[in-house]
Scaffold this motif. Sequence first.
Motif, PDB file in Angstrom:
ATOM      1  N   LYS A   1     -13.488  -4.401  -1.555  1.00 25.83           N
ATOM      2  CA  LYS A   1     -12.450  -3.535  -0.987  1.00 25.83           C
ATOM      3  C   LYS A   1     -12.733  -2.084  -1.371  1.00 25.83           C
ATOM      4  N   ASN A   2     -12.467  -1.174  -0.446  1.00 27.06           N
ATOM      5  CA  ASN A   2     -12.694   0.232  -0.760  1.00 27.06           C
ATOM      6  C   ASN A   2     -11.525   0.797  -1.566  1.00 27.06           C
ATOM      7  N   PRO A   3     -11.720   1.904  -2.279  1.00 32.62           N
ATOM      8  CA  PRO A   3     -10.667   2.446  -3.148  1.00 32.62           C
ATOM      9  C   PRO A   3      -9.358   2.762  -2.421  1.00 32.62           C
ATOM     10  N   LYS A   4      -9.456   3.214  -1.178  1.00 28.61           N
ATOM     11  CA  LYS A   4      -8.245   3.539  -0.417  1.00 28.61           C
ATOM     12  C   LYS A   4      -7.396   2.290  -0.187  1.00 28.61           C
ATOM     13  N   GLN A   5      -8.044   1.186   0.156  1.00 30.88           N
ATOM     14  CA  GLN A   5      -7.325  -0.062   0.384  1.00 30.88           C
ATOM     15  C   GLN A   5      -6.702  -0.567  -0.914  1.00 30.88           C
TER      16      GLN A   5
ATOM     17  N   LEU B   1      -2.708  -1.269  -1.740  1.00 29.13           N
ATOM     18  CA  LEU B   1      -2.220  -2.580  -2.141  1.00 29.13           C
ATOM     19  C   LEU B   1      -1.449  -2.530  -3.460  1.00 29.13           C
ATOM     20  N   ARG B   2      -1.709  -1.521  -4.290  1.00 31.43           N
ATOM     21  CA  ARG B   2      -0.989  -1.396  -5.556  1.00 31.43           C
ATOM     22  C   ARG B   2       0.469  -0.997  -5.361  1.00 31.43           C
ATOM     23  N   ARG B   3       0.744  -0.278  -4.303  1.00 33.78           N
ATOM     24  CA  ARG B   3       2.113   0.189  -4.062  1.00 33.78           C
ATOM     25  C   ARG B   3       2.998  -0.961  -3.579  1.00 33.78           C
TER      26      ARG B   3
ATOM     27  N   TYR C   1      -3.470  -9.866  -1.084  1.00 33.80           N
ATOM     28  CA  TYR C   1      -4.882  -9.460  -1.130  1.00 33.80           C
ATOM     29  C   TYR C   1      -5.175  -8.475  -2.256  1.00 33.80           C
ATOM     30  N   ALA C   2      -4.349  -8.465  -3.297  1.00 38.19           N
ATOM     31  CA  ALA C   2      -4.551  -7.508  -4.394  1.00 38.19           C
ATOM     32  C   ALA C   2      -4.822  -8.233  -5.705  1.00 38.19           C
TER      33      ALA C   2
END
Length: 65
Positions: free
Chosen positions: A36-40, A44-46, A28-29
């Motif tokens: 998508k909100n910034p926190k999500q 997902l980047r990690r 989903y990234a």
Amino acid sequence: MPKIRTSRTAAKRFTVSKSGKVKFKHAYARHMFSAKNPKQKARLRRTGILGKADAEKIKIMMPYA
């Protein structure tokens, strides 16, 4: 004794760290970031770490990793 073949599907999706943990990229990234909100998006980047049971299955698929 013949060599064991590495599952190419697993090799493309997972990496094994030096400590033996199996790392993966989150789903989903890839697109629709406006929904998508910034926190999500930051989560997902990690890279993620697989659980013990799943990691054992992946290590069987990747015998030389």
